[in-house]
Design an enzyme around this catalytic site. Structure first.
Site, PDB file in Angstrom:
ATOM      1  N   GLY A 320      14.510 -60.172  30.399  1.00 13.33           N
ATOM      2  CA  GLY A 320      14.803 -58.786  31.128  1.00 13.33           C
ATOM      3  C   GLY A 320      13.879 -58.711  32.467  1.00 13.33           C
ATOM      4  N   HIS A 322      11.315 -57.053  32.545  1.00  7.82           N
ATOM      5  CA  HIS A 322       9.807 -57.128  32.506  1.00  7.82           C
ATOM      6  C   HIS A 322       9.358 -58.746  32.097  1.00  7.82           C
ATOM      7  CE1 HIS A 322       5.716 -56.605  29.984  1.00  7.82           C
ATOM      8  NE2 HIS A 322       5.544 -55.532  30.799  1.00  7.82           N
ATOM      9  N   CYS A 323      10.199 -59.601  31.822  1.00  5.81           N
ATOM     10  CA  CYS A 323      10.206 -60.889  31.435  1.00  5.81           C
ATOM     11  C   CYS A 323       9.688 -61.600  32.882  1.00  5.81           C
ATOM     12  CB  CYS A 323      11.186 -61.517  30.774  1.00  5.81           C
ATOM     13  SG  CYS A 323      11.547 -60.654  29.444  1.00  5.81           S
ATOM     14  N   ILE A 324      10.334 -61.248  33.858  1.00  2.00           N
ATOM     15  CA  ILE A 324      10.073 -61.794  35.291  1.00  2.00           C
ATOM     16  C   ILE A 324       9.142 -61.428  36.329  1.00  2.00           C
ATOM     17  CG2 ILE A 324      12.706 -62.763  34.894  1.00  2.00           C
ATOM     18  CD1 ILE A 324      13.427 -60.723  37.344  1.00  2.00           C
TER      19      ILE A 324
END
Length: 331
Positions: A320, A322-324
């Site tokens: 999502g 936050h992950c990138i």
């Protein structure tokens, strides 16, 4: 001896770091969709703070065509594009910044993963940021931790104690390393993450899709209301554990969509990113649910503007918003 402390995500940032998708399953069968989504997140973030995008040299032209011209491009070899996990975790020693370089091994040596280049990204970013590196022997990813800035850390047993990551580590050793690198004084262990996160392209339980601090002592937690969805019981158990730990829990309902062509989805508003003056929130194409989540975020982070970005292409690839993204705190 240095005394490192990881600031909370809502503390002031100097900039955000990202990585450009250029190969592998992240591009998938719809590479234009991947590039457009990463570019949309970068465009949303750069409205609030500087953004630096690490781009593989072979993808520089494509990135230049896609990215907002305000986004700084820096070149380095990449396997993948999940900067939260391959990049460093920035900490402070007093007011002096530093960058923790965890060992990265493709989320526990996943069969499909390649990480010969990504394992070097944390040090590269630290060098670009001009901060010293704190080397850690712990296999860990930024998506596997959340902090309140006052010594409490959220983790999951299926990540830091994963045999594919840290086969010879026990809980005590993990906690000692989190104390050394993050300034942890209290570690709260969740038993697991959301169900989809254990599929082929999952992380085996990252906490940043499950629960996050929005203030000291207060967490936002995922809630799946459909009793037929496997995360209905998972999310209830997590909320109960967090409350038993003495935390104030604000539940954030999942959108109505529960399945895609591969099975139960893990669509979660918890995987948002807090920036200077704003919150970049995952959208799922459901106006009512997206608006409800945005209102919760506006209350949780007073004074910040909430911006929605369609995150369905990210979740289809295993992550999502936050992950990138990865924050570099202001010194």
């Amino acid at each position: 001896m240095p005394e490192y402390r990881m600031p909370p995500e809502w503390a002031p940032h100097q900039r955000t770091w990202m990585a450009w998708p250029s190969s592998g399953y992240t591009l998938g069968e719809q590479p234009d969709e991947a590039r457009a989504t990463w570019a949309a997140v970068a465009r949303a973030v750069v409205e609030f703070e500087p953004v630096s995008m690490v781009v593989d040299p072979d993808a520089t032209d494509e990135a230049a065509r896609s990215l907002d011209p305000r986004v700084e491009v820096v070149e380095a070899p990449l396997n993948d594009a999940w900067m939260r996990d391959i990049g460093p975790t920035f900490v402070l020693d007093g007011n002096a910044p530093a960058a923790v370089d965890w060992v990265f091994n493709g989320w526990g040596g996943q069969q499909w993963a390649q990480w010969d280049k990504d394992a070097n990204v944390a040090r590269f970013v630290a060098e670009q940021a001009g901060v010293p590196v704190v080397s850690s022997p712990l296999v860990n990813e930024g998506g596997g931790i959340h902090v309140d800035g006052e010594g409490t850390v959220l983790v999951t047993r299926t990540v830091q104690l994963d045999p594919g990551r840290n086969p010879d580590w026990d809980q005590a050793r993990v906690e000692a390393e989190l104390r050394r690198t993050l300034g942890a004084e209290r570690i709260i262990w969740l038993e697991r993450g959301l169900t989809r996160d254990y599929d082929e392209f999952g992380t085996r339980g990252h906490v940043d899709i499950v629960a996050t601090f929005c203030a000291p002592g207060t967490v936002l937690a995922h809630r799946q209301d459909d009793p037929e969805h496997p995360d209905h019981d998972v999310s209830r158990t997590i909320v109960e554990l967090l409350r038993e730990a003495g935390l104030t829990v604000v539940e954030v309902p999942a959108p109505r969509a529960t399945h895609d062509e591969h099975g139960p989805v893990d669509y979660s508003y918890i995987n948002h990113y807090v920036v200077n003056g704003g919150v970049i929130l995952c959208g799922f194409g459901e106006p009512e649910a997206d608006a409800r989540a945005a209102a919760i975020m506006a209350d949780a982070y007073p004074g910040r503007r909430v911006e929605l970005v369609d995150a369905r292409p990210l979740f289809a690839r295993g992550g999502g918003i936050h992950c990138i993204t990865q924050q570099q705190p202001a010194a």
